[in-house]
Enzyme design. Structure first.
Site, short mmCIF file in Angstrom:
data_model
loop_
_atom_site.label_atom_id
_atom_site.label_comp_id
_atom_site.label_asym_id
_atom_site.label_seq_id
_atom_site.Cartn_x
_atom_site.Cartn_y
_atom_site.Cartn_z
N ARG A 33 0.85 -1.20 0.00
CA ARG A 33 0.00 0.00 0.00
C ARG A 33 0.88 1.25 0.00
O ARG A 33 0.61 2.23 -0.68
CB ARG A 33 -0.96 0.02 1.20
N TYR A 83 -16.17 18.58 -13.80
CA TYR A 83 -16.53 17.17 -13.99
C TYR A 83 -17.60 16.79 -12.94
O TYR A 83 -17.44 17.07 -11.75
CB TYR A 83 -15.28 16.30 -13.83
N ASP A 134 -7.02 20.06 -13.31
CA ASP A 134 -7.39 18.75 -13.83
C ASP A 134 -7.02 18.77 -15.32
O ASP A 134 -7.67 19.43 -16.13
CB ASP A 134 -8.90 18.52 -13.63
N LYS A 156 -8.45 8.03 -19.05
CA LYS A 156 -8.72 8.64 -20.35
C LYS A 156 -7.46 8.58 -21.22
O LYS A 156 -7.03 7.50 -21.58
CB LYS A 156 -9.23 10.06 -20.15
C1 LIG Z 1 -13.31 10.97 -16.02
C2 LIG Z 1 -12.87 12.24 -15.40
C3 LIG Z 1 -12.59 12.33 -14.02
C4 LIG Z 1 -12.82 11.16 -13.07
O1 LIG Z 1 -11.94 10.12 -13.31
P1 LIG Z 1 -12.27 8.55 -13.02
O2 LIG Z 1 -11.02 7.89 -13.47
O3 LIG Z 1 -13.49 8.20 -13.79
O4 LIG Z 1 -12.50 8.45 -11.53
C5 LIG Z 1 -12.14 13.53 -13.53
N1 LIG Z 1 -11.97 14.60 -14.33
C6 LIG Z 1 -12.25 14.56 -15.64
C7 LIG Z 1 -12.05 15.78 -16.47
C8 LIG Z 1 -12.70 13.38 -16.22
O5 LIG Z 1 -13.00 13.35 -17.54
#
Ligand SMILES: *Cc1c(COP(=O)(O)O)cnc(C)c1O
Length: 392
Positions: free
Chosen positions: A45, A97, A169, A194
């Protein structure tokens, strides 16, 4: 050395065996020579060599001092919010988001953390939302799904003057196109689900810290709360990142072609893509990033959910799904999918009209994707009526 070459060679050859691929250390614990005497790892961990390799590669890509890899993008966002305490405030991008909104609103509000949402593409609005309790500014740029652009460098100056942290982000841009830390941000998060992963085969998140000290704090919360990325998923993430530059280059090139096609299509009302000179954030995006990304949104002249549904159910290559950034093209209808829980008035005010369709442009040939959109337009109710010769 080019960035691609340095990325590829930042992925180490295993010193034990010479394995050219990163080994998956599928272990929970590490044998110690004596209490506290170990080879740099004690419990998985806290640290794992496969995860650590992924973290170092991503820290390098973003130009940060340290990175921590989490089980999801939301777990990464959660770790950043844990830097705050009750009474602290956040100024956040208004079309944030949805999952981040839910986390702030349903989880952290009850612990006494308040969030002010503003249109961060208006730098002055960010400045005005700052209070003596603001400890964090939260940006997404480009935003989802209207691709609004915020000025990272200007907002980082507001953050510094107000003694608060700036977190970006960077999921939509990826570090290939945009490096927020170099523009003054303190922290970057990714949904590595993504573009970083890039193959729609894992859920992962990352926090990258500008300074070693912030990196240590994030690592403390990661170990204390436990939402780590598994060794196998760390391996998949590394494998995805190996082709990040090539993938992004192609996503961007194809998206530009499709955005220009959509902009001149008679059935289309508005196109949201920062690479179009008509986009209000075009000049800023050009200045602070190396490309305009692989996401396009557009609205139809027939501005209703029925028309959008007819479109999104008739594409062949663009698959109807949430998420983005993978090799296969995806499309979604935010009004009835990701943004369904937002009241219609609020949703429309944010530019997400009933017919808005979001494309995640994949790696198929641009001409094939263009033909796919072309044939889907023929299934719009008005177009279908015109073809039968019946009055509309
Ligand atoms: C998908 C997404 C998230 C969340 O991520 P997960 O991997 O689904 O938890 C946060 N910010 C943006 C811009 C996203 O597209």
């Amino acid at each position: 050395m080019s960035t691609i070459t340095s990325l590829i060679h930042s992925i180490p050859v295993d010193p034990q065996t010479g394995a050219i691929a990163v080994p998956i250390y599928q272990t929970s614990t590490f044998v110690q020579d004596a209490p506290g005497v170990n080879k740099g790892y004690d419990y998985a961990r806290s640290n794992n060599p496969t995860r650590e390799t992924a973290e170092k590669i991503i820290a390098g890509l973003e130009g940060g001092a340290a990175a921590s890899a989490f089980a999801s993008g939301l777990a990464a966002i959660d770790a950043v919010i844990k830097l705050l305490k009750a009474g602290d405030e956040i100024v956040a991008v208004d079309d944030i988001y949805g999952g981040a909104f839910r986390l702030f609103h349903k989880v952290y509000e009850k612990f006494g953390i308040k969030v002010h949402y503003v249109d961060t593409s208006d730098t002055q609005a960010v400045f005005q939302a700052i209070t003596p309790n603001t400890r964090l500014i939260w940006l997404e740029t480009p935003t989802n799904p209207t691709l609004k652009i915020s000025d990272i460098a200007a907002i980082s100056r507001i953050a510094k003057a107000s003694n608060c942290l700036l977190c970006v982000d960077n999921t939509f841009a990826s570090p290939v196109l945009q490096q927020p830390l170099a523009l003054g941000a303190d922290l970057v998060i990714h949904s590595a689900t993504k573009y970083l992963g890039g193959h729609s085969d894992l859920i992962a998140g990352v926090v990258v810290s500008k300074t070693p000290q912030l990196g240590e704090e994030i690592k403390f919360y990661q170990n204390a709360c436990g939402a780590i990325l598994s060794p196998f998923d760390s391996f998949l993430l590394i494998r995805g990142i190996e082709t990040l530059h090539l993938r992004i280059r192609q996503h961007v090139a194809t998206a530009q072609v499709l955005a220009e096609y959509l902009e001149q299509h008679p059935a289309v009302d508005k196109v949201f893509y920062p690479g179009l000179p008509s986009h209000p954030g075009h000049a800023l995006a050009k200045q602070q990033s190396k490309g305009f990304g692989g996401i396009i949104s557009f609205t139809l002249k027939e501005d209703n959910a029925e028309a959008a549904t007819a479109f999104v159910t008739h594409t062949r290559y663009f698959k109807l799904a949430e998420s983005l950034g993978g090799i296969k093209s995806l499309l979604s209808h935010p009004a009835t999918m990701t943004h369904k829980s937002i009241p219609a008035e609020k949703r429309k005010a944010a530019g997400v009209s009933d017919s808005l369709i979001r494309l995640s442009v994949g790696l198929e040939e641009a001409n094939d994707l263009l033909a796919d959109l072309e044939q889907a337009f023929k299934h719009l109710p008005q177009a279908a009526l015109a073809e039968t010769g019946l009055p509309a």
